[in-house]
Design a protein around this motif. Structure first.
Motif, mmCIF file in Angstrom:
data_model
loop_
_atom_site.group_PDB
_atom_site.id
_atom_site.type_symbol
_atom_site.label_atom_id
_atom_site.label_comp_id
_atom_site.label_asym_id
_atom_site.label_seq_id
_atom_site.Cartn_x
_atom_site.Cartn_y
_atom_site.Cartn_z
ATOM 1 N N LEU A 20 0.833 -1.200 0.000
ATOM 2 C CA LEU A 20 0.000 0.000 0.000
ATOM 3 C C LEU A 20 0.874 1.258 0.000
ATOM 4 O O LEU A 20 0.555 2.225 -0.693
ATOM 5 N N THR A 39 -7.179 0.234 1.168
ATOM 6 C CA THR A 39 -6.717 0.157 2.553
ATOM 7 C C THR A 39 -5.968 -1.163 2.734
ATOM 8 O O THR A 39 -6.057 -2.060 1.879
ATOM 9 N N LEU A 43 -6.570 -4.593 0.485
ATOM 10 C CA LEU A 43 -5.508 -5.254 -0.272
ATOM 11 C C LEU A 43 -5.237 -6.652 0.266
ATOM 12 O O LEU A 43 -4.978 -7.578 -0.505
#
Length: 163
Positions: A20, A39, A43
C-alpha cells in the motif's frame, strides 16, 4: 562500488502495508496522490483472501524492499489462452536505474510462460516517457490502435440499472 544483489519474491501477507505504501508512492508519481482509496484490509483480502483477485511480487535490493509489481490473469478468446495483466509496477526513486524494474518484468514474463499465457500486457500513461522508453527497450510494443474504456462510480451504477 558493487552492484546491488537483486531478488524478486512473492509477496506475503505481512507485505500488504508495504505494498500500500508503494501504491501511494506510485499515485504520487502519476500525479494522482489523492486517488488511492485502497486500505490494508482491502488489499489483504484481494491478495490473500478466500478468493484472491490479484498477486504481487516484491523486488529487493540487498534484502531491502524497493519495489513491487501487482498482476492478475485475463483471458483472450482469440488465442484461447490466459494472459497476464500487470496492474502496477513501481520502483522507489532511490532504486531506479539499478535493474529492479527489469528484474520485475523478467520475473513476470517467466510467470506468464510458466502458466501458459499467450500475452503479458499492461498500460502506461502516455506522458510517462521514461517508462515508455524502458518498456520499449524490454521489447514491449504499443497498442496505439486500442483505447482503454472505463466505467466507474455513478456511471457504473447507471449502466447496471442500479441508479
Amino acid at each position: 562500488m558493487t552492484a546491488a544483489t537483486i531478488a524478486v519474491r512473492p509477496a506475503a501477507p505481512e507485505d500488504v502495508a508495504l505494498i500500500l505504501r508503494f501504491v501511494r508512492e506510485l499515485a504520487e508519481y502519476e500525479r494522482e496522490p489523492d486517488a488511492v482509496a485502497a486500505t490494508v484490509p482491502m488489499l489483504h483480502e484481494a491478495l490473500f483472501g478466500a478468493k484472491p483477485h490479484a498477486e504481487a511480487v516484491i523486488a529487493e535490493a540487498d534484502g531491502v524492499p524497493q519495489g513491487f509489481a501487482l498482476f492478475f490473469h485475463n483471458f483472450s478468446t482469440w488465442t484461447g489462452r490466459p494472459g497476464l495483466y500487470l496492474e502496477d509496477l513501481y520502483v522507489t526513486d532511490a532504486a531506479r536505474g539499478k535493474g529492479l524494474g527489469k528484474a520485475l518484468l523478467r520475473h513476470l514474463a517467466g510467470v506468464a510462460l510458466d502458466r501458459g499465457c499467450a500475452r503479458f500486457e499492461w498500460s502506461v500513461l502516455d506522458w510517462n516517457t521514461p517508462a515508455v522508453e524502458f518498456y520499449r527497450a524490454m521489447g514491449a510494443q504499443g497498442m496505439d490502435e486500442w483505447t482503454v474504456q472505463r466505467v466507474t462510480g455513478e456511471a457504473l451504477e447507471r449502466l447496471a440499472g442500479r441508479a
